[in-house]
Design an enzyme around this catalytic site. Sequence first.
Site, PDB file in Angstrom:
ATOM      1  CB  ALA A  37      -0.812  -0.080   1.131  1.00 45.07           C
ATOM      2  CD  GLU A  38       3.310   3.979   3.410  1.00 46.68           C
ATOM      3  OE1 GLU A  38       3.822   4.772   3.285  1.00 46.68           O
ATOM      4  OE2 GLU A  38       2.088   3.963   3.531  1.00 46.68           O
ATOM      5  CE1 TYR A  39       7.305   0.225  -5.962  1.00 45.40           C
ATOM      6  CE2 TYR A  39       5.297   0.262  -6.940  1.00 45.40           C
ATOM      7  CZ  TYR A  39       6.511   0.166  -6.990  1.00 45.40           C
ATOM      8  OH  TYR A  39       6.990   0.278  -8.262  1.00 45.40           O
ATOM      9  CG  ASP A  40       0.139   0.228  -4.355  1.00 48.25           C
ATOM     10  OD1 ASP A  40       1.007  -0.316  -5.283  1.00 48.25           O
ATOM     11  OD2 ASP A  40      -0.794  -0.630  -3.978  1.00 48.25           O
ATOM     12  CE  LYS A 124      21.437 -23.481 -23.656  1.00 50.86           C
ATOM     13  NZ  LYS A 124      20.038 -23.224 -24.163  1.00 50.86           N
ATOM     14  CE  LYS A 299      28.165 -17.998 -20.415  1.00 52.37           C
ATOM     15  NZ  LYS A 299      27.297 -16.917 -19.862  1.00 52.37           N
ATOM     16  CE  LYS A 323      20.553 -28.088 -25.082  1.00 55.75           C
ATOM     17  NZ  LYS A 323      19.056 -27.626 -25.597  1.00 55.75           N
ATOM     18  CB  CYS A 444     -12.511 -53.546  -4.556  1.00 60.38           C
ATOM     19  SG  CYS A 444     -11.606 -53.172  -6.000  1.00 60.38           S
TER      20      CYS A 444
HETATM   21  S1  IVH Z   1      25.907 -17.357 -22.961  1.00 59.78           S
HETATM   22  C1  IVH Z   1      28.423 -16.420 -26.314  1.00 59.78           C
HETATM   23  N1  IVH Z   1      24.658 -18.258 -20.713  1.00 59.78           N
HETATM   24  O1  IVH Z   1      21.002 -20.296 -24.398  1.00 59.78           O
HETATM   25  C2  IVH Z   1      27.517 -17.055 -25.587  1.00 59.78           C
HETATM   26  N2  IVH Z   1      23.400 -18.321 -22.672  1.00 59.78           N
HETATM   27  O2  IVH Z   1      22.578 -20.503 -27.718  1.00 59.78           O
HETATM   28  C3  IVH Z   1      26.063 -16.672 -25.754  1.00 59.78           C
HETATM   29  N3  IVH Z   1      21.222 -19.298 -22.346  1.00 59.78           N
HETATM   30  O3  IVH Z   1      19.388 -18.385 -26.590  1.00 59.78           O
HETATM   31  C4  IVH Z   1      25.154 -17.250 -24.553  1.00 59.78           C
HETATM   32  N4  IVH Z   1      21.345 -19.453 -20.259  1.00 59.78           N
HETATM   33  O4  IVH Z   1      19.513 -17.187 -24.267  1.00 59.78           O
HETATM   34  C5  IVH Z   1      24.595 -18.080 -21.932  1.00 59.78           C
HETATM   35  N5  IVH Z   1      23.856 -18.836 -18.797  1.00 59.78           N
HETATM   36  C6  IVH Z   1      23.719 -18.473 -19.853  1.00 59.78           C
HETATM   37  C7  IVH Z   1      22.558 -18.915 -20.657  1.00 59.78           C
HETATM   38  C8  IVH Z   1      22.203 -18.911 -22.065  1.00 59.78           C
HETATM   39  C9  IVH Z   1      20.608 -19.645 -21.280  1.00 59.78           C
HETATM   40  C10 IVH Z   1      20.451 -19.299 -23.680  1.00 59.78           C
HETATM   41  C11 IVH Z   1      20.734 -18.207 -24.679  1.00 59.78           C
HETATM   42  C12 IVH Z   1      20.913 -18.604 -25.962  1.00 59.78           C
HETATM   43  C13 IVH Z   1      21.113 -19.969 -25.835  1.00 59.78           C
HETATM   44  C14 IVH Z   1      22.430 -20.066 -26.319  1.00 59.78           C
END
Ligand code: IVH
Length: 685
Positions: A37-40, A124, A299, A323, A444
């Site tokens: 309510a405060e935010y609003d 992912k 990465k 995956k 049954c």
């Molecule tokens: S990095 C150069 N990190 O996966 C690397 N992508 O083809 C670019 N995705 O549609 C992507 N989680 O949206 C990266 N932790 C994550 C990710 C991620 C999901 C998706 C991204 C893209 C597909 C990669």
Amino acid sequence: MLCAPPEAFERARVLRAELERLNHHYYVLDAPLLPDAEYDRLFQELQSLEHQHPELASTDSPTQRVGGRVLEAFSPVRHAVPMLSIRTETDTESTGAAAFDARVRRELKLADSDPPVAYLAELKFDGLAINLRYENGLLVCAATRGDGETGEDVTENVRTVGQIPLRLATSSPPAVLEVRGEIYMKRADFLRFNERAQAAGEKILVNPRNAAAGSIRQLDSRIAASRPLSFFAYGLGEVRGWTLPETHAEVLEALTGFGLPVCSERAVLFGADALAGFHARVAALRPELPFDIDGVVYKVNSLALQETLGFVTREPRWAVAHKYPAEEALTTLVDIEVQVGRTGAITPVARLAPVFVGGVTVTNATLHNQDEIDRKDVRIGDTVIVRRAGDVIPEVVGPVLERRPPDAQRFILLERFPTCPVCGSHVLRGEDESVARCTGGLFCPAQRKQALLHFASRRAMDIEGLGDKLVEQLVDAAIVRTPADLYKLGVMALASLERMGEKSAVNLLEAVGRSRNTSLGRFIFALGIRNVGEATAKDLARYFGSLDRLLVADEATLMNVPDIGPIVARSIVAFCQEPHNLQVIDDLRAAGVSWPEGEPQGVVSGALVGKTLVLTGTLPTLSRDEAKALIEAEGGKVSGSVSKKTDFVVAGAEAGSKLEKAVALGVPVLDEAQLQELLKKGVLQ
Ligand code: IVH
């Protein structure tokens, strides 16, 4: 041109900054600073100020988050830095991580004796990739990936996502900062949204990923604003006027500092084994995560090494997606059959054309009940989406309407099964019940089998070795009709059964013999009274102290037991008035089943009476069952989910979303040592 007084400008600036700060705490940190309510109130003050002085309007105003503009089409946006895709490691086993690490080491010309490469491992996310462009700290453009070179301008819709800052939280923003990440929908938000849409007779979203992508691709931004979307940042696009840190981990830290949400399930790891460990850990965590993922991403952590590694076609050599087996798949609903449960509940079961999903081949999936079938509008012959998350029973998510054949058939349980397919008794559905039931009771065979399995189960009489195949044979051969018959079994009768050697027969008889000495709580639970679970059975045992006192209790007396309401009380009285049930109890006692009886305790005593605890993760020394037993011995309750009513959460290693929820709700979190202290004293020092 009109010019607003300087006080109005200043007030609007202060309100915007404050609302954005509140927004960040609410959506990103999950820790609201003010009541809604405060935010609003602040929001409305800003709205009316902007209304009075239109020249105050500004794209970073939180009032722009509610949507409004309807576009003809999305304009194309050329990405300053292409949005790459990511190589996918198709090997879903741990060797996938080793293959990636080996490739990176080869490209970097590292020798076996060189130290392991540092990686940043992330989740992912399963949503829609988005590029957010901030110029001098202001969100000026949000674009989809498109073909990687050119995407679509979805700024209006992205502004409605509460977790995305409209202005970076820094007093010295970079001239240009492009943030890349994923817009997604949390599972709970998805379910809640669908429940409401269903109630309002509106269209239902198919799954969280489509929901996220579909919401962002709406031309009417009010639709996006009505959808509960979330965001995680995971990378950068064009950057000007900002000195990049040395590692990707530091980039993510910096983005957090700018007020962007970054998922906390990430880790800096060294070498292939650590990556494989992360893959396995996240796999176990996956069902508990509040959102869907379809894998993890590794990465190379050093930005300098990323540069050295470079790209092949549209994919960087320094990153890979590892995956998990897909959790959803399409298949045909061949037929709908039913299963009869312990209490006669008739559950429709989908018979599916075999399909590989979540790592196993699925041929059956639950459809819960008639209401669920109607709500999802699944028909026999439909192509359906099947989902199998973690170890849970597969379920039918819904039909793919575009593929519905003209002869698809509705399933109406009471028409197709007016009588029980197992025993022929009538099937009835109570007026306010969602479940249809076989009225055959223990006549049954299906109910009898389930009742026996329940009686023998680990938390009831704990008869090891009495599994479903054996119960099936014993009931079909009319050797066992009631639980009491189990105590009359002999080696000869057992050994004559298929797949039953003399050794197993002897073992089983020993297990049956051991189960004669039990506790009152287990015995009550084993009886399988409808609505009486393990915890209620224990409460009843403690409250009454003896079985005979329970058997004669009326509804009013039963409702004095803590947590027992009218429905449970009625089930117990109904059970105890059934002559057949009393006969089985007499027979069991005559067969030597016994337990120590005590005085009625009325209100229970112990250090944790009236307290509810939740266990999560792995404790250093106690198993889950041991911790539960200790808590219950002190009168406490153990629940499976965290809510405002939870008194304590006991967290061990690798605790997941329950821990996060406890922190968000301010529920005290204990470790094992603190639990032990609580058990002793009832309070923490
Ligand atoms: S990095 C150069 N990190 O996966 C690397 N992508 O083809 C670019 N995705 O549609 C992507 N989680 O949206 C990266 N932790 C994550 C990710 C991620 C999901 C998706 C991204 C893209 C597909 C990669």
